[in-house]
Write a protein that holds these residues in place. Structure first.
Motif, mmCIF file in Angstrom:
data_model
loop_
_atom_site.group_PDB
_atom_site.id
_atom_site.type_symbol
_atom_site.label_atom_id
_atom_site.label_comp_id
_atom_site.label_asym_id
_atom_site.label_seq_id
_atom_site.Cartn_x
_atom_site.Cartn_y
_atom_site.Cartn_z
ATOM 1 N N ARG A 176 4.466 13.867 -5.345
ATOM 2 C CA ARG A 176 3.162 13.240 -5.158
ATOM 3 C C ARG A 176 3.264 11.882 -4.487
ATOM 4 N N ALA A 177 4.407 11.220 -4.616
ATOM 5 C CA ALA A 177 4.581 9.894 -4.028
ATOM 6 C C ALA A 177 4.901 10.016 -2.546
ATOM 7 N N ALA A 178 3.939 10.497 -1.785
ATOM 8 C CA ALA A 178 4.131 10.685 -0.344
ATOM 9 C C ALA A 178 2.873 10.256 0.398
ATOM 10 N N PHE A 179 3.067 9.770 1.622
ATOM 11 C CA PHE A 179 1.947 9.327 2.445
ATOM 12 C C PHE A 179 2.215 9.715 3.889
ATOM 13 N N VAL A 180 1.271 10.426 4.483
ATOM 14 C CA VAL A 180 1.383 10.786 5.895
ATOM 15 C C VAL A 180 0.846 9.626 6.724
ATOM 16 N N CYS A 181 1.717 8.987 7.458
ATOM 17 C CA CYS A 181 1.321 7.866 8.313
ATOM 18 C C CYS A 181 1.119 8.397 9.729
ATOM 19 N N ALA A 182 -0.146 8.603 10.103
ATOM 20 C CA ALA A 182 -0.489 9.155 11.411
ATOM 21 C C ALA A 182 -1.530 8.252 12.068
ATOM 22 N N PRO A 183 -1.113 7.054 12.509
ATOM 23 C CA PRO A 183 -2.075 6.079 13.052
ATOM 24 C C PRO A 183 -2.842 6.633 14.251
ATOM 25 N N MET B 214 -8.436 2.612 14.877
ATOM 26 C CA MET B 214 -7.987 1.318 14.372
ATOM 27 C C MET B 214 -8.662 0.155 15.088
ATOM 28 N N ARG B 215 -9.272 0.420 16.223
ATOM 29 C CA ARG B 215 -9.929 -0.647 16.985
ATOM 30 C C ARG B 215 -11.344 -0.966 16.488
ATOM 31 N N THR B 216 -11.818 -0.258 15.507
ATOM 32 C CA THR B 216 -13.141 -0.520 14.950
ATOM 33 C C THR B 216 -12.998 -1.285 13.637
ATOM 34 N N ALA B 217 -14.020 -2.091 13.313
ATOM 35 C CA ALA B 217 -14.003 -2.847 12.058
ATOM 36 C C ALA B 217 -14.072 -1.888 10.875
ATOM 37 N N ALA B 218 -13.492 -2.306 9.737
ATOM 38 C CA ALA B 218 -13.431 -1.462 8.540
ATOM 39 C C ALA B 218 -14.343 -2.028 7.457
ATOM 40 N N PRO B 219 -14.940 -1.170 6.631
ATOM 41 C CA PRO B 219 -15.738 -1.646 5.495
ATOM 42 C C PRO B 219 -14.872 -2.451 4.527
ATOM 43 N N VAL B 220 -15.379 -3.599 4.101
ATOM 44 C CA VAL B 220 -14.605 -4.486 3.240
ATOM 45 C C VAL B 220 -14.164 -3.792 1.960
ATOM 46 N N GLY B 221 -14.994 -2.938 1.411
ATOM 47 C CA GLY B 221 -14.714 -2.345 0.114
ATOM 48 C C GLY B 221 -13.656 -1.270 0.100
ATOM 49 N N GLU B 222 -13.169 -0.827 1.251
ATOM 50 C CA GLU B 222 -12.160 0.241 1.276
ATOM 51 C C GLU B 222 -10.794 -0.335 0.907
ATOM 52 N N SER B 223 -10.248 0.118 -0.217
ATOM 53 C CA SER B 223 -9.001 -0.472 -0.703
ATOM 54 C C SER B 223 -7.795 0.426 -0.529
ATOM 55 N N ARG B 224 -8.006 1.716 -0.299
ATOM 56 C CA ARG B 224 -6.906 2.669 -0.163
ATOM 57 C C ARG B 224 -6.715 3.026 1.302
ATOM 58 N N LEU B 225 -5.505 2.871 1.803
ATOM 59 C CA LEU B 225 -5.234 3.115 3.214
ATOM 60 C C LEU B 225 -5.390 4.590 3.554
ATOM 61 N N ARG B 226 -6.081 4.854 4.660
ATOM 62 C CA ARG B 226 -6.214 6.226 5.143
ATOM 63 C C ARG B 226 -5.008 6.596 5.997
ATOM 64 N N SER B 227 -4.777 7.886 6.113
ATOM 65 C CA SER B 227 -3.647 8.356 6.906
ATOM 66 C C SER B 227 -3.752 7.892 8.357
ATOM 67 N N SER B 228 -4.963 7.826 8.874
ATOM 68 C CA SER B 228 -5.184 7.382 10.261
ATOM 69 C C SER B 228 -5.012 5.884 10.424
ATOM 70 N N GLU C 141 -7.149 3.660 10.040
ATOM 71 C CA GLU C 141 -8.327 3.056 10.647
ATOM 72 C C GLU C 141 -8.910 1.941 9.800
ATOM 73 N N ASN C 142 -8.638 1.939 8.496
ATOM 74 C CA ASN C 142 -9.146 0.878 7.627
ATOM 75 C C ASN C 142 -8.060 -0.122 7.259
ATOM 76 N N ILE C 143 -7.082 -0.297 8.127
ATOM 77 C CA ILE C 143 -5.950 -1.170 7.831
ATOM 78 C C ILE C 143 -6.391 -2.602 7.581
ATOM 79 N N ALA C 144 -7.451 -3.063 8.267
ATOM 80 C CA ALA C 144 -7.912 -4.440 8.079
ATOM 81 C C ALA C 144 -8.385 -4.670 6.646
ATOM 82 N N ALA C 145 -9.124 -3.709 6.069
ATOM 83 C CA ALA C 145 -9.612 -3.847 4.702
ATOM 84 C C ALA C 145 -8.461 -3.853 3.701
ATOM 85 N N VAL C 146 -7.469 -2.994 3.918
ATOM 86 C CA VAL C 146 -6.324 -2.928 3.003
ATOM 87 C C VAL C 146 -5.452 -4.170 3.172
ATOM 88 N N LEU C 147 -5.318 -4.643 4.388
ATOM 89 C CA LEU C 147 -4.583 -5.879 4.643
ATOM 90 C C LEU C 147 -5.231 -7.040 3.889
#
Length: 409
Positions: free
Chosen positions: A204-211, A216-230, A232-238
């Motif tokens: 279960r401790a696996a993550f598909v990193c497929a940027p 990724m060039r679009t702004a991300a919702p502030v409330g998203e805390s879990r990184l998506r495989s794409s 795209e919400n890296i700014a919110a997680v950062l």
């Protein structure tokens, strides 16, 4: 560098559960492929050799261990479940065709093997699963009656009866279901539960990193805390992780080596203009801080640079990037920091200059040595993979080379 091939070398042991071998017995175009895994495992081979298939098989087992059904994992592929069956595999006397994959997991209870056989035609279902240690079969399932949507399971008991049997659903992996069926009242039952827990925890401790740079060039919702495989919400997680781990200075240093332009001093976030309320928390963007040279929005980077930013971020933050709001208790954070995250990355070096790829691989090697993150990645540049110290390199589509040996040696 430790050179291995699809035949595989020795595996290492660890207190924490770790997948030490992935097996593609018959999966898409792969047959009898063994992928010994270390902190840094690189899969190379010519186009069509099955590099992506290796990552896909690991992801499938991870999702099944997390409780997803066969239909969720295999049913949405182009061509449906039949696309996972090797083309050379003919039907049996009942018209059935399928595929087989498995893993070995090393951890507190020693070495445990999980092997799974799936029927894709005429219907998608499990036809056999086996969980075993070095001395016995702990769990086995078999399709006894094709008319019923169940498999017959038998698990080690070592009580009044040596084995207990019962039906289990034929559309899911049985191993993660065991805690619901096994009481743990005998030593044998506790052995089965411990082996199942070790296997499920590691998978279960696996993550598909497929940027996906375009997202990724679009702004991300502030409330998203879990990184998506794409990513795209890296700014919110950062924005969330800056106060939780000490990796951002290292990330900025790496980006200075990879990104064109003035030296990167930091990677920060800024809220997009507009009202921010509890109901609408607003959007956030990531920005490269470059001192006197000013700031560069992350969306100004090239596709290759964006992919590298995402991959480096995942390698440095590990499981912390996957914690959502419901998991951010002190215990969850500690557990995330302890269990190594297996990052699955297809075409890791896509579009990267060789020296930039080396920087990324050096980071992955260090994270693997420190036990924070393990990387399973495919690469187009086989020659570059051969130069990475400490990596286990699996060559597909060529002459098998034993670990530390030469062809035929």
């Amino acid at each position: 560098m430790s050179l291995v091939t699809a035949s595989g070398p020795e595996s290492s042991s660890s207190v924490l559960p770790q997948v030490t071998e992935l097996r593609l017995s018959a999966f898409r175009g792969a047959r009898r492929v063994r992928v010994p895994m270390s902190g840094l495992t690189l899969v190379t081979g010519p186009a069509g050799s099955g590099r992506s298939t290796v990552v896909e098989a690991y992801e499938a087992l991870s999702r099944l261990a997390a409780g997803e059904s066969l239909r969720q994992v295999f049913g949405t592929a182009e061509g449906g479940p039949s696309s996972y069956v090797p083309r050379s595999a003919g039907p049996d006397e009942l018209g059935r065709r399928g595929f087989r994959i498995g893993v070995t997991v090393t951890g507190p209870v020693g070495e445990v093997r999980l092997d799974l056989a799936v029927q894709a035609e005429p219907s998608l279902r499990v036809v056999g699963e086996r969980l075993s240690d070095h001395s016995r079969v702990l769990l086995s399932t078999a399709l006894r009656d094709p008319r019923r949507p169940v498999v017959q399971a038998e698990w080690h008991t070592a009580g009044v009866k040596a084995v207990t049997s019962g039906p289990l659903p034929d559309d899911r992996l049985a191993t993660p279901v065991l805690p619901l069926r096994v009481a743990g009242s005998t030593q044998g039952q506790r052995q089965v539960l411990a082996a199942a827990e070790q296997t499920v925890r590691a998978l279960r401790a696996a993550f598909v990193c497929a940027p996906r740079p375009s997202l990724m060039r679009t702004a991300a919702p502030v409330g998203e805390s879990r990184l998506r495989s794409s990513c795209e919400n890296i700014a919110a997680v950062l924005r969330r992780t800056r106060g939780e781990c000490e990796s951002h200075a290292e990330l900025a240093a790496l980006l200075s080596e990879i990104c064109t332009g003035p030296r990167v001093e930091d990677l920060v976030t800024e809220l997009s203009a507009g009202p921010t309320t509890e109901a609408e928390p607003g959007l956030v963007r990531a920005v490269l801080e470059r001192g006197a040279a000013g700031r560069t929005p992350l969306d100004a980077l090239s596709d290759a640079e964006l992919r590298c930013v995402a991959q480096a971020f995942v390698l440095l933050t590990g499981s912390r990037a996957l914690l959502d709001d419901s998991m951010r208790s002190g215990r969850s954070v500690r557990e995330a920091a302890q269990q190594p995250l297996v990052v699955l990355a297809d075409d890791l070096d896509l579009g990267l200059e060789p020296h930039h790829a080396r920087e990324l691989l050096a980071l992955a090697r260090r994270m693997g040595e420190e036990g924070h993150v393990r990387l399973l990645a495919t690469m187009e540049d086989a020659a570059l993979a051969d130069t990475v110290d400490g990596a286990s390199v699996v060559k597909l589509g060529g002459v098998p080379v034993p670990a530390g040996g030469t062809p035929g040696g």
